[in-house]
Design an enzyme around this catalytic site. Structure first.
Site, PDB file in Angstrom:
ATOM      1  N   CYS A 246      28.162 -42.682 -37.881  1.00  0.00           N
ATOM      2  CA  CYS A 246      27.935 -41.784 -38.558  1.00  0.00           C
ATOM      3  C   CYS A 246      29.288 -41.450 -39.483  1.00  0.00           C
ATOM      4  O   CYS A 246      30.288 -41.348 -38.786  1.00  0.00           O
ATOM      5  CB  CYS A 246      27.409 -40.599 -37.858  1.00  0.00           C
ATOM      6  SG  CYS A 246      27.594 -38.899 -39.063  1.00  0.00           S
TER       7      CYS A 246
ATOM      8  N   CYS B  21      29.578 -33.780 -39.446  1.00  0.00           N
ATOM      9  CA  CYS B  21      28.461 -33.865 -38.755  1.00  0.00           C
ATOM     10  C   CYS B  21      28.517 -33.038 -37.561  1.00  0.00           C
ATOM     11  O   CYS B  21      29.503 -33.093 -36.760  1.00  0.00           O
ATOM     12  CB  CYS B  21      28.291 -35.367 -38.227  1.00  0.00           C
ATOM     13  SG  CYS B  21      26.941 -35.518 -37.213  1.00  0.00           S
TER      14      CYS B  21
ATOM     15  N   LYS C 161      31.766 -54.609   1.184  1.00  0.00           N
ATOM     16  CA  LYS C 161      31.931 -55.924   0.295  1.00  0.00           C
ATOM     17  C   LYS C 161      32.152 -55.239  -0.788  1.00  0.00           C
ATOM     18  O   LYS C 161      31.523 -54.744  -1.552  1.00  0.00           O
ATOM     19  CB  LYS C 161      30.876 -56.781   0.607  1.00  0.00           C
ATOM     20  CG  LYS C 161      31.147 -57.834  -0.254  1.00  0.00           C
ATOM     21  CD  LYS C 161      29.844 -59.079   0.049  1.00  0.00           C
ATOM     22  CE  LYS C 161      30.080 -60.425  -0.542  1.00  0.00           C
ATOM     23  NZ  LYS C 161      30.421 -60.590  -2.031  1.00  0.00           N
TER      24      LYS C 161
ATOM     25  N   GLU D 271      32.838 -54.479   7.244  1.00  0.00           N
ATOM     26  CA  GLU D 271      33.493 -54.026   6.333  1.00  0.00           C
ATOM     27  C   GLU D 271      32.768 -53.858   4.967  1.00  0.00           C
ATOM     28  O   GLU D 271      31.755 -54.715   4.959  1.00  0.00           O
ATOM     29  CB  GLU D 271      34.784 -54.835   6.103  1.00  0.00           C
ATOM     30  CG  GLU D 271      35.628 -55.229   6.972  1.00  0.00           C
ATOM     31  CD  GLU D 271      36.512 -56.346   6.644  1.00  0.00           C
ATOM     32  OE1 GLU D 271      36.843 -56.806   5.653  1.00  0.00           O
ATOM     33  OE2 GLU D 271      37.288 -56.561   7.853  1.00  0.00           O
TER      34      GLU D 271
ATOM     35  N   LYS E  87      23.677 -58.409   1.792  1.00  0.00           N
ATOM     36  CA  LYS E  87      23.232 -57.860   0.472  1.00  0.00           C
ATOM     37  C   LYS E  87      22.418 -56.965   0.338  1.00  0.00           C
ATOM     38  O   LYS E  87      21.170 -57.086   0.821  1.00  0.00           O
ATOM     39  CB  LYS E  87      23.246 -58.969  -0.293  1.00  0.00           C
ATOM     40  CG  LYS E  87      24.250 -60.074  -0.681  1.00  0.00           C
ATOM     41  CD  LYS E  87      25.150 -59.462  -1.629  1.00  0.00           C
ATOM     42  CE  LYS E  87      26.192 -60.612  -2.094  1.00  0.00           C
ATOM     43  NZ  LYS E  87      26.046 -61.708  -2.971  1.00  0.00           N
TER      44      LYS E  87
ATOM     45  N   TYR F   8      42.181 -57.771   3.132  1.00  0.00           N
ATOM     46  CA  TYR F   8      41.632 -57.785   4.352  1.00  0.00           C
ATOM     47  C   TYR F   8      41.741 -59.105   5.223  1.00  0.00           C
ATOM     48  O   TYR F   8      41.119 -59.271   5.996  1.00  0.00           O
ATOM     49  CB  TYR F   8      39.978 -57.904   3.984  1.00  0.00           C
ATOM     50  CG  TYR F   8      39.640 -58.770   2.873  1.00  0.00           C
ATOM     51  CD1 TYR F   8      39.132 -58.318   1.589  1.00  0.00           C
ATOM     52  CD2 TYR F   8      39.487 -59.958   3.110  1.00  0.00           C
ATOM     53  CE1 TYR F   8      38.656 -59.000   0.693  1.00  0.00           C
ATOM     54  CE2 TYR F   8      39.218 -60.921   2.210  1.00  0.00           C
ATOM     55  CZ  TYR F   8      38.957 -60.137   0.665  1.00  0.00           C
ATOM     56  OH  TYR F   8      38.451 -61.301  -0.235  1.00  0.00           O
TER      57      TYR F   8
ATOM     58  N   CYS G 225      22.463 -40.821 -40.206  1.00  0.00           N
ATOM     59  CA  CYS G 225      22.647 -40.173 -39.087  1.00  0.00           C
ATOM     60  C   CYS G 225      21.484 -39.111 -38.717  1.00  0.00           C
ATOM     61  O   CYS G 225      20.959 -38.411 -39.539  1.00  0.00           O
ATOM     62  CB  CYS G 225      23.811 -39.186 -39.289  1.00  0.00           C
ATOM     63  SG  CYS G 225      24.133 -38.199 -37.752  1.00  0.00           S
TER      64      CYS G 225
ATOM     65  N   ASP H 258      33.078 -55.350  -4.694  1.00  0.00           N
ATOM     66  CA  ASP H 258      32.769 -55.962  -5.822  1.00  0.00           C
ATOM     67  C   ASP H 258      33.752 -56.090  -6.836  1.00  0.00           C
ATOM     68  O   ASP H 258      33.948 -55.181  -7.684  1.00  0.00           O
ATOM     69  CB  ASP H 258      31.537 -55.403  -6.541  1.00  0.00           C
ATOM     70  CG  ASP H 258      30.890 -56.174  -7.523  1.00  0.00           C
ATOM     71  OD1 ASP H 258      31.193 -57.431  -7.646  1.00  0.00           O
ATOM     72  OD2 ASP H 258      30.098 -55.613  -8.449  1.00  0.00           O
TER      73      ASP H 258
ATOM     74  N   CYS I 173      23.054 -35.481 -39.174  1.00  0.00           N
ATOM     75  CA  CYS I 173      23.512 -34.707 -40.348  1.00  0.00           C
ATOM     76  C   CYS I 173      22.838 -35.346 -41.701  1.00  0.00           C
ATOM     77  O   CYS I 173      23.223 -34.998 -42.743  1.00  0.00           O
ATOM     78  CB  CYS I 173      25.134 -34.792 -40.358  1.00  0.00           C
ATOM     79  SG  CYS I 173      25.981 -36.422 -40.677  1.00  0.00           S
TER      80      CYS I 173
HETATM   81  S1  IVH Z   1      35.952 -61.905   3.903  1.00  0.00           S
HETATM   82  C1  IVH Z   1      36.854 -66.264   4.806  1.00  0.00           C
HETATM   83  N1  IVH Z   1      35.725 -59.458   3.219  1.00  0.00           N
HETATM   84  O1  IVH Z   1      33.094 -61.520  -1.310  1.00  0.00           O
HETATM   85  C2  IVH Z   1      37.134 -64.835   4.281  1.00  0.00           C
HETATM   86  N2  IVH Z   1      35.170 -60.862   1.657  1.00  0.00           N
HETATM   87  O2  IVH Z   1      31.005 -63.317  -1.462  1.00  0.00           O
HETATM   88  C3  IVH Z   1      35.577 -64.582   3.229  1.00  0.00           C
HETATM   89  N3  IVH Z   1      34.843 -59.713  -0.432  1.00  0.00           N
HETATM   90  O3  IVH Z   1      34.919 -64.307  -1.840  1.00  0.00           O
HETATM   91  C4  IVH Z   1      36.217 -63.480   2.614  1.00  0.00           C
HETATM   92  N4  IVH Z   1      34.933 -57.815   0.300  1.00  0.00           N
HETATM   93  O4  IVH Z   1      35.688 -62.100  -2.701  1.00  0.00           O
HETATM   94  C5  IVH Z   1      35.489 -60.563   2.878  1.00  0.00           C
HETATM   95  N5  IVH Z   1      35.655 -56.926   3.055  1.00  0.00           N
HETATM   96  C6  IVH Z   1      35.564 -58.370   2.598  1.00  0.00           C
HETATM   97  C7  IVH Z   1      35.327 -58.464   1.249  1.00  0.00           C
HETATM   98  C8  IVH Z   1      35.117 -59.688   0.831  1.00  0.00           C
HETATM   99  C9  IVH Z   1      34.949 -58.484  -0.999  1.00  0.00           C
HETATM  100  C10 IVH Z   1      34.222 -60.888  -1.333  1.00  0.00           C
HETATM  101  C11 IVH Z   1      35.187 -62.176  -1.248  1.00  0.00           C
HETATM  102  C12 IVH Z   1      34.604 -63.425  -1.196  1.00  0.00           C
HETATM  103  C13 IVH Z   1      33.285 -62.812  -1.646  1.00  0.00           C
HETATM  104  C14 IVH Z   1      32.046 -63.587  -0.907  1.00  0.00           C
END
Ligand code: IVH
Length: 665
Positions: free
Chosen positions: A422, A427, A116, A114, A310, A224, A404, A118, A407
């Site tokens: 400004c 301007c 990840k 999946e 990552k 999730y 500025c 942010d 102007c």
């Molecule tokens: S699973 C035990 N799935 O990433 C379950 N985490 O760096 C652990 N995160 O704390 C999490 N997308 O906040 C999972 N598809 C995803 C995620 C996800 C973002 C975050 C989550 C976790 C952090 C870990």
């Protein structure tokens, strides 16, 4: 209470809380209820609030939730919310796969991969289908109760049909990238510190004491994990279960039969990341079978059945050739570094923002410096830091202008503000940006009023404010360089057509500082004409829900300006609608009480316009298709929403059918 007494009670409380922490967290043998524990914590917080000098760095309040803010209750999670171990390359990923293989001793392992997200982890609780509590992760054991703010997240259903009696789910709240960029621009204009990344922005937006502020930030969520209430046999089934309940789940996920397939997903997803509307910082690779997950178990902070992959940081090093200052619509001066072109996460970058004067000083960026640039979920990259070791001594410090650059008017910086502005009333740089904003899609939507035309109008001295646009003639336009008969006629026609835009659009188009689309909609609905709004005092405006003090002050200052009065007069003479037409807002439109979801692009109809039509017809736009969706409006290249609608037998509308329904065709 005297300080001496407070000191001894604090010591006693801290010791007791630590003991319960250990009993609960380490020994798994709690002696008191969550409520009692919360009571202790609250007492500690209260005392520390009264005697801030007595707060110690190791006090449980300092660890518990990062910085629990006055006004948020704490919530003890039913089970620890684990984090993830990271893999920074394919080798570390292969090691993870081997470890999994060793424990499962030859059994086949399927993974589910999946994105990840942010964002910020939250836990939602539903009792008998009702959303009753939401909390942040905090330190994994104790989080902050942010139910009221989560209610403001529109993609969180407040009620689920067919839910188990008790359901606890986990997901990630995030701020879409475009909104992140917009929010940061807004904050910069207000002189507030910018959020470093989408995660901080989501956290900052969710941890607002005033849920109305959260409501103004378009937070979104992907769920999730089912923590309680059901035990689907696989992670894939868990996501389907969540989806069936009407909860929002990321449609992107990839089942993988082996490590090679996982690696393929990693390679395929890399170039797609920049095109997604939300920020991702990698992929999460999870063992799909829950039975296998149980067998693998967990360490103290992370499961053994999942890992986060990552991607390499999206940073690059290059040279600052020059620093220039750009002037925005509200006069804000933004220093920008001109760079030697460099590849950065898929595009070639030759400018990067330096945000403001303080940032240049803090980072000590000089012309000629080697710098690290980064794309932090935004379109315009930023300068992160200077490579000091590369300095030759020939670098030149940048002197922030006190006039500025466009102007020549004086530049002022209000006390406490990071942004210099400004002060020039006429301007050309400000005017240029204001005109572009006026004609923009979300504003008066004037086709053909792009940067080239605006520039030409300014050079020919034909326009001094937005009002002048409506008095342009065919002859005026034909005098402009490269303006042909046909395009002149088109531009005049679209300027004329814009006179009919609803009040909210006009109000937004005027470019009043702090007034975004949402504030404009709220103000238009409340006051129904510019004349009525113009005479309202800032104190009264501040009472309007969703209108904060900054917006109130800015609106009232805007209407007090002589310049504004002159422009409004021109708009009035030109026949621009300065008031909402009709009596009250339509109560029983053709879409009264209906929920609609939009997918794909519509050729003739920008999204904002479609949303407006729906609102006027009495309907509501939501972002996810659920059983309660009445119609899915389908444009070109529809997304996964279409499949979902088919699954749930939600009626679909083409663009034409939709326009007919709202009476536009
Ligand atoms: S699973 C035990 N799935 O990433 C379950 N985490 O760096 C652990 N995160 O704390 C999490 N997308 O906040 C999972 N598809 C995803 C995620 C996800 C973002 C975050 C989550 C976790 C952090 C870990």
């Amino acid at each position: 209470m005297r300080e001496e007494e407070a000191r001894s009670e604090l010591a006693r409380l801290r010791q007791e809380i630590r003991r319960h922490d250990r009993l609960y967290y380490v020994l798994d043998a709690p002696e008191i209820s969550d409520e009692e524990y919360d009571g202790l914590l609250r007492r500690l917080e209260e005392l520390e609030g009264r005697f801030p000098a007595l707060v110690t760095p190791d006090s449980p309040t300092q660890r518990v939730a990062g910085q629990p803010r006055e006004g948020f209750q704490t919530v003890r999670h039913s089970r620890v919310l684990l984090s993830l171990e990271d893999a920074f390359n394919l080798q570390e990923l292969a090691q993870f796969h081997q470890r999994v293989g060793r424990v499962l001793a030859g059994d086949e392992t399927e993974y589910l991969v999946e994105p990840k997200i942010d964002g910020l982890t939250v836990v939602l609780r539903y009792r008998d289908g009702l959303f009753v509590q939401g909390a942040t992760r905090g330190d994994g054991t104790v989080g902050e109760e942010v139910t009221a703010n989560l209610r403001a997240v529109r993609s969180i259903p407040l009620h689920l049909e067919e839910a188990p009696p008790f359901l606890e789910v986990r997901g990630e709240v995030f701020l879409p990238r475009a909104d992140f960029a917009r929010l940061n621009e807004e904050r910069q204009r207000e002189g507030l510190p910018r959020f470093a990344n989408p995660r901080n922005a989501a956290a900052g937006s969710l941890r607002q004491l005033d849920p109305r502020v959260t409501a103004g930030r378009p937070l979104d969520i992907f769920l999730y994990e089912v923590r309680e209430g059901a035990e689907p046999p696989t992670q894939a089934a868990a996501l389907e279960f969540l989806e069936r309940l009407g909860l929002k789940v990321n449609p992107l996920r990839w089942p993988c039969a082996d490590l090679e397939q996982v690696e393929q997903v990693i390679r395929d997803f890399a170039p797609r990341r920049d095109g997604l509307p939300y920020a991702t910082d990698g992929l999460v690779i999870k063992v799909n079978s829950l039975a296998q997950q149980r067998e693998l178990g967990e360490r103290s902070r992370s499961p053994r059945w999942a890992i986060a992959y990552k991607y390499p940081a999206q940073e690059a090093t290059t040279t600052v050739r020059d620093i220039v200052v750009q002037v925005g619509r509200t006069g804000a001066l933004t220093p920008t570094a001109l760079l030697d072109p460099v590849r950065l996460s898929g595009t070639v970058v030759s400018r990067a923002t330096l945000h403001n004067e303080d940032q240049i000083r803090e980072k000590d960026v000089r012309i000629g410096d080697q710098v690290v640039v980064r794309k932090a979920g935004e379109i315009i990259p930023e300068v992160v830091s200077v490579v000091r070791e590369a300095r030759t001594g020939r670098e030149r410090p940048f002197v922030f202008p006190d006039r500025c650059p466009v102007c020549g008017a004086e530049v002022v910086r209000e006390p406490g503000e990071a942004v210099a502005r400004c002060t020039g009333v006429s301007c050309p740089a400000q005017l240029r940006e204001r005109l572009l904003h006026f004609g923009s899609r979300g504003g008066m939507d004037i086709d053909g009023l792009g940067p080239v035309v605006v520039e030409a109008l300014l050079v020919a001295d034909l326009v001094h404010d937005a009002g002048d646009l409506y008095f342009l003639t065919r002859e005026d336009l034909l005098k402009l360089p490269r303006k042909a008969e046909k395009s002149a006629a088109n531009l005049l026609a679209s300027i004329a057509a814009s006179r009919e835009r609803p009040l909210a659009r006009l109000l937004f188009a005027l470019g009043i500082r702090h007034v975004g689309e949402r504030a404009a909609t709220v103000l238009a609905a409340r006051y129904r004409s510019l004349d009525a709004l113009a005479v309202v005092a800032a104190e009264e405006l501040r009472q309007v829900p969703e209108i904060g003090p900054a917006i109130a002050a800015s609106v009232s200052a805007f209407f007090r300006q002589e310049q504004t009065r002159r422009m409004l007069e021109k708009l009035r003479r030109a026949g621009v609608h300065l008031a909402e037409r009709g009596e009250a807002p339509p109560r029983a439109g053709p879409l009264q009480g209906k929920q609609l979801v939009l997918t794909g692009t519509m050729r003739e109809l920008p999204r904002a316009a479609a949303e407006e039509l729906i609102a006027r017809a009495g309907g509501r736009v939501t972002s996810t298709v659920t059983r309660r969706t009445d119609y899915l409006v389908v444009g070109e290249d529809p997304g996964s929403k279409l499949a979902r609608a088919r699954e749930l037998a939600v009626p679909q509308l083409t663009q034409e059918e939709f326009l007919r329904l709202v009476g536009k065709e």
